[in-house]
Design a protein around this motif. Sequence first.
Motif, PDB file in Angstrom:
ATOM      1  N   TRP A 112      -5.655   9.799   0.991  1.00  0.00           N
ATOM      2  CA  TRP A 112      -5.167   8.535   1.558  1.00  0.00           C
ATOM      3  C   TRP A 112      -5.778   7.349   0.818  1.00  0.00           C
ATOM      4  CZ3 TRP A 112      -8.538   4.985   3.722  1.00  0.00           C
ATOM      5  CH2 TRP A 112      -7.919   3.821   4.198  1.00  0.00           C
ATOM      6  N   ARG A 113      -7.100   7.434   0.567  1.00  0.00           N
ATOM      7  CA  ARG A 113      -7.797   6.344  -0.127  1.00  0.00           C
ATOM      8  C   ARG A 113      -7.234   6.141  -1.531  1.00  0.00           C
ATOM      9  NH1 ARG A 113     -13.927   7.127  -1.856  1.00  0.00           N
ATOM     10  NH2 ARG A 113     -12.872   8.661  -3.135  1.00  0.00           N
ATOM     11  N   ARG A 165      -8.321  -3.751   8.620  1.00  0.00           N
ATOM     12  CA  ARG A 165      -7.392  -3.445   7.545  1.00  0.00           C
ATOM     13  C   ARG A 165      -6.962  -1.975   7.515  1.00  0.00           C
ATOM     14  NH1 ARG A 165      -8.945  -5.639   1.825  1.00  0.00           N
ATOM     15  NH2 ARG A 165      -7.981  -7.508   2.657  1.00  0.00           N
ATOM     16  N   TYR A 166      -7.918  -1.058   7.748  1.00  0.00           N
ATOM     17  CA  TYR A 166      -7.628   0.367   7.548  1.00  0.00           C
ATOM     18  C   TYR A 166      -7.822   1.243   8.775  1.00  0.00           C
ATOM     19  CZ  TYR A 166      -8.505  -1.297   2.790  1.00  0.00           C
ATOM     20  OH  TYR A 166      -8.491  -2.010   1.628  1.00  0.00           O
ATOM     21  N   ASP A 194      -4.900   3.501  10.104  1.00  0.00           N
ATOM     22  CA  ASP A 194      -4.531   4.503   9.099  1.00  0.00           C
ATOM     23  C   ASP A 194      -5.567   5.616   9.025  1.00  0.00           C
ATOM     24  OD1 ASP A 194      -2.169   3.240   8.384  1.00  0.00           O
ATOM     25  OD2 ASP A 194      -3.081   2.141   6.727  1.00  0.00           O
ATOM     26  N   VAL A 195      -6.846   5.244   9.042  1.00  0.00           N
ATOM     27  CA  VAL A 195      -7.910   6.240   8.981  1.00  0.00           C
ATOM     28  C   VAL A 195      -7.855   7.159  10.196  1.00  0.00           C
ATOM     29  CG1 VAL A 195     -10.434   6.562   9.083  1.00  0.00           C
ATOM     30  CG2 VAL A 195      -9.433   4.883   7.517  1.00  0.00           C
ATOM     31  N   LYS A 221     -12.840  -3.997   7.262  1.00  0.00           N
ATOM     32  CA  LYS A 221     -12.224  -2.701   6.929  1.00  0.00           C
ATOM     33  C   LYS A 221     -11.638  -2.040   8.162  1.00  0.00           C
ATOM     34  CE  LYS A 221     -14.488  -2.001   2.631  1.00  0.00           C
ATOM     35  NZ  LYS A 221     -15.047  -1.095   1.675  1.00  0.00           N
ATOM     36  N   GLU A 242      -3.926   4.362  -1.229  1.00  0.00           N
ATOM     37  CA  GLU A 242      -4.146   2.978  -0.817  1.00  0.00           C
ATOM     38  C   GLU A 242      -4.693   2.152  -1.984  1.00  0.00           C
ATOM     39  OE1 GLU A 242      -3.854  -0.214   1.658  1.00  0.00           O
ATOM     40  OE2 GLU A 242      -3.151   1.808   2.096  1.00  0.00           O
ATOM     41  N   ILE A 253     -11.956   0.587  -1.277  1.00  0.00           N
ATOM     42  CA  ILE A 253     -11.395   0.921   0.038  1.00  0.00           C
ATOM     43  C   ILE A 253     -12.522   1.462   0.926  1.00  0.00           C
ATOM     44  CG2 ILE A 253      -9.644   2.249   1.276  1.00  0.00           C
ATOM     45  CD1 ILE A 253      -8.493   0.212  -0.795  1.00  0.00           C
TER      46      ILE A 253
END
Length: 104
Positions: free
Chosen positions: A43-44, A91-92, A95-96, A88, A47, A58
């Motif tokens: 995923w990272r 932002r993420y 998703d994480v 973070k 991204e 990221i």
Amino acid sequence: MRPSRRHAGAPPQAAAGEGRGPRLRRTPLRPPDNGVFESLRAWRKDEATRQSVPAYVIFPDRTLAEIALAKPRTIDELAAIHGVGASKLDRYGLDVLRVVREAA
């Protein structure tokens, strides 16, 4: 004689290596042996490619490893992990959590 640039009353600076106590070396966190870590890395990578930045921008591997070990289920649990600050998280974070949920 040249005047000192120190503020009046400021303590003298310690010589190199003095005054701080022993330096603690961080032990590298070994990535967990599970698919969550690899899913987070994939995923990272996607991204980072999308944003045209290096992957470590990221999240560094250490943070991904801690996420994979903790397997957070909520934003609050994710926020407690070293390396996941407010920016973070905003932002993420979702998703994480999705990646962790799908890989677990």
